[in-house]
Scaffold this active site. Structure first.
Site, short mmCIF file in Angstrom:
data_model
loop_
_atom_site.label_atom_id
_atom_site.label_comp_id
_atom_site.label_asym_id
_atom_site.label_seq_id
_atom_site.Cartn_x
_atom_site.Cartn_y
_atom_site.Cartn_z
N GLU A 47 12.34 26.39 62.27
CA GLU A 47 11.47 27.53 62.05
C GLU A 47 10.23 27.41 61.06
O GLU A 47 9.18 28.12 61.24
CB GLU A 47 12.18 28.84 61.59
CG GLU A 47 13.13 29.24 62.76
CD GLU A 47 14.50 28.54 62.86
OE1 GLU A 47 14.74 27.45 62.12
OE2 GLU A 47 15.51 29.10 63.58
N GLN A 110 24.96 35.79 60.54
CA GLN A 110 23.72 35.56 60.60
C GLN A 110 22.88 36.96 60.26
O GLN A 110 21.69 37.16 60.37
CB GLN A 110 23.13 35.19 62.01
CG GLN A 110 23.60 33.58 62.17
CD GLN A 110 22.78 32.90 63.45
OE1 GLN A 110 22.42 33.62 64.36
NE2 GLN A 110 22.67 31.62 63.27
#
Lengths: 549, 80
Positions: A47, A110
């Protein structure tokens, strides 16, 4: 239609053509909505490369860069790149998935507080708790990202909101012009300029980001004031312009630093008195009265109190201040500084002398070539020895100093400007920070040229340990680097090694002529240092010099 | 130097945290803060006392840039 689909349509309506991202659980409705969209999604391998790619795209094109990640680690992996865009004022919209609203605050899988973690490094952020506000938030995100002083804006989007039915349609954000400065302030600046005998322009990144390059060049042509540049200001004036004295600051050129120290009026245009530029602040431009021109009012007086603050759009102010000045004698003095401190590229030995190699590469490249950098010694050599015709041709992580920036930024730049030649200059430390993106480069068939200057060390840290820590070398040795030619080839990128300066011409030929990607593994002297150097905490008058290697 | 700042703030997600975070990050210390609903339910009134060696006007300009700050109404120096 659900909100995920609405978001995709909103991006399309904002004129976004490329987005950089990586899917995951909490952002899956968005990725589902991408199927069949005309948005081109670039699947990176980490990312951080998504946000740095969007940054490079934004800097090269002047448009808003967009990146996407999932919640938790996806979002935290964006943080460095968001901070990078924040410190360099890059227009960016980062979209993160979030766990479903009922799970928020329960330590769900998450789940992290993306909104909170990113708060210090965004221009603004939105947490979308209700479907009805999404269109407004997206519009405001784009408006804020590119208006005034640009910057990154975060949209954190819980999964259930993505799945909820959309409310209403989308209207693209307006393009706003910054307010014009107060005429009285511009008039006072003109008075100060007319009375000056030794003025210097201190040109920053705001000129390029504010689309004021043409007005800036007209201002310099009219006033004929000598110009020094920050790292981000490179290219505001062409590197071969007769009035350009070079980069200022810690690794600036002597002519630039001397002119600043002797000037009587300092015209700061879109710069922010950063410590790497000013050296010891209290001794920076000690005899100068200061005109500070900036779109961001908060920069005025932050570090140096100006005599005149010209706050607002640079373009109208520069137009008004384009007045002839009687400073022939000072210009001659500055030219003498440049001649006296001209760089000597004749380094001894048979190996590659990085400054000369980069200068030759820059001269051989066409005027539209974009060079991206990583961070360290090679970054300073690029700033010192490559010549840029436009600010958007030099993409460098200035404020944050993010190692690993170069290759992802090159990917973003190449996607934004497919016709341009893009060269990424990197080091053996930096390239390993985002090495995985060589796979992205190959996946999208991008003809990026990588110049890897390898000194088998973390060179800039090694240099500081040599000079300021009595040669006590601590954790800077990289002599166990992999074989970078084989690494590149394993990714499917042609590569070659350059060790002997007699082979430089052939190497430059490949880097400027080959149609596809190529990696040049350039071995340089492990003892080479970046000169000049203003020691930390000292005035810019104190510039250390060392041997050419 | 100690000074007071009075501002109107949108009642948006994280608005007060964002303002307080900015104060600390920019090198100022919050001595006292009071936030209360205003007549308009979309905004709140905030008064804070801040201490620093750094100039007050610079902090005010940083705050004025925040999207959630509707208005900075007042700033007065309270002590050196």
């Amino acid at each position: 239609m659900n909100n995920a689909k609405l978001l995709v349509q909103a991006l399309e309506q904002e004129g976004v053509d490329v987005i950089f991202g990586y899917p995951g659980g909490a952002i899956m409705p968005f990725y589902d909505a991408l199927v069949g969209s005309r948005l081109r999604h670039i699947l990176v391998r980490h990312e951080q490369a998504a946000v740095l790619g969007a940054d490079g795209y934004a800097r090269a094109t002047g448009r808003v860069g967009v990146c996407v990640a999932t919640s938790g680690p996806g979002a935290t992996n964006l943080v460095t790149g968001i901070a990078n865009a924040f410190l360099d004022s890059v227009p960016l919209v980062a979209i993160t998935g979030q766990v479903a609203s009922p799970l928020m605050g329960t330590d769900a899988f998450q789940e992290v507080d993306t909104f909170g973690i990113t708060m210090p490094v965004v221009k603004h952020s939105f947490l979308v708790k209700r479907a009805a506000v999404l269109p407004w938030m997206v519009r405001e995100a784009f408006r804020l990202a590119r208006s005034g002083r640009p910057g990154p804006v975060l949209i954190d989007l819980p999964k259930d909101v993505q799945n909820a039915a959309a409310c209403g349609g989308y209207e693209p954000a307006p393009i706003e012009q910054p307010p014009a400065p107060e005429p009285q302030a511009v008039a006072r600046a003109a008075e100060l300029l007319r009375a000056s005998r030794r003025p210097v322009v201190y040109a920053g990144g705001g000129i390029g980001m504010g689309c004021a390059v043409d007005e800036f060049r007209a201002f310099v042509a009219a006033t004929r004031i000598p110009v020094v540049s920050t790292l981000k200001g490179l290219g505001a004036l062409p590197g071969d312009h007769e009035l350009y004295l070079g980069m200022l600051g810690m690794h600036g050129f002597r002519a630039a630093n001397r002119a600043i120290q002797e000037c009587d009026v300092l015209v700061c245009v879109g710069a922010r008195f950063d410590d790497r530029a000013t050296g010891k602040l209290s001794e920076f431009a000690p005899r100068a009265r200061v005109i500070h021109m900036d779109v961001d009012a908060a920069e005025v007086g932050k570090l140096r109190r100006p005599d005149v603050a010209v706050v607002g759009g640079l373009r109208p102010a520069l137009r008004t201040l384009s007045i002839p000045l009687e400073i022939d004698s000072w210009r001659r003095t500055c030219r003498a500084f440049t001649a006296e401190h001209a760089w000597n590229y004749d380094a001894p030995g048979a190996g590659v002398y990085a400054p000369r190699f980069l200068k030759r590469l820059s001269e051989a490249a066409d005027g539209e070539t974009i060079i991206t950098c990583d961070v360290g010694q090679h970054q300073m050599w690029v700033a010192q020895h490559c010549r840029f015709r436009r600010p958007e041709h030099h993409l460098s992580s200035g404020g944050l100093g993010t190692m690993g920036y170069g290759v992802p930024a090159a990917i973003g730049a190449q996607l934004g400007r497919p016709q341009a030649r893009v060269i990424s200059v990197t080091g053996d430390g930096s390239i390993m920070m985002n090495l995985q993106e060589l796979a992205t480069l190959v996946r999208y068939d991008l003809p990026i040229k990588i110049v890897l200057l390898d000194n088998r060390a973390l060179g800039m840290v090694r240099q500081w340990q040599e000079l300021f820590f009595e040669h006590r070398y601590s954790e800077v040795d990289l002599s166990d680097n992999p074989d970078f030619v084989r690494v590149a080839e394993a990714f499917g990128i042609p590569a070659f090694r350059l060790e002997d300066r007699r082979e430089e011409t052939q190497a430059i030929e490949r880097l400027t002529r080959d149609r596809g990607p190529v990696l040049a593994h350039v071995l340089i002297d492990p003892q080479a240092n970046v000169w000049p150097l203003v020691p930390p905490g000292h005035s810019n008058e104190v510039m250390m010099e060392g041997a050419h290697r | 130097m100690t000074f007071a700042i009075q501002l109107q703030l949108k009642r948006a997600e994280g608005a007060l945290v964002r303002v307080l975070g900015l104060v600390g990050r920019r090198g100022y210390e919050v001595i006292r803060v009071e936030a209360r609903p205003s007549g308009d339910e979309r905004v709140m009134d905030v008064v804070m006392t801040v201490q620093s060696d750094r100039p007050a006007d610079v902090l005010v300009r940083h705050m004025a840039k925040l999207f959630d700050v509707v208005e900075i109404q007042e700033m007065r120096e309270m002590s050196k």
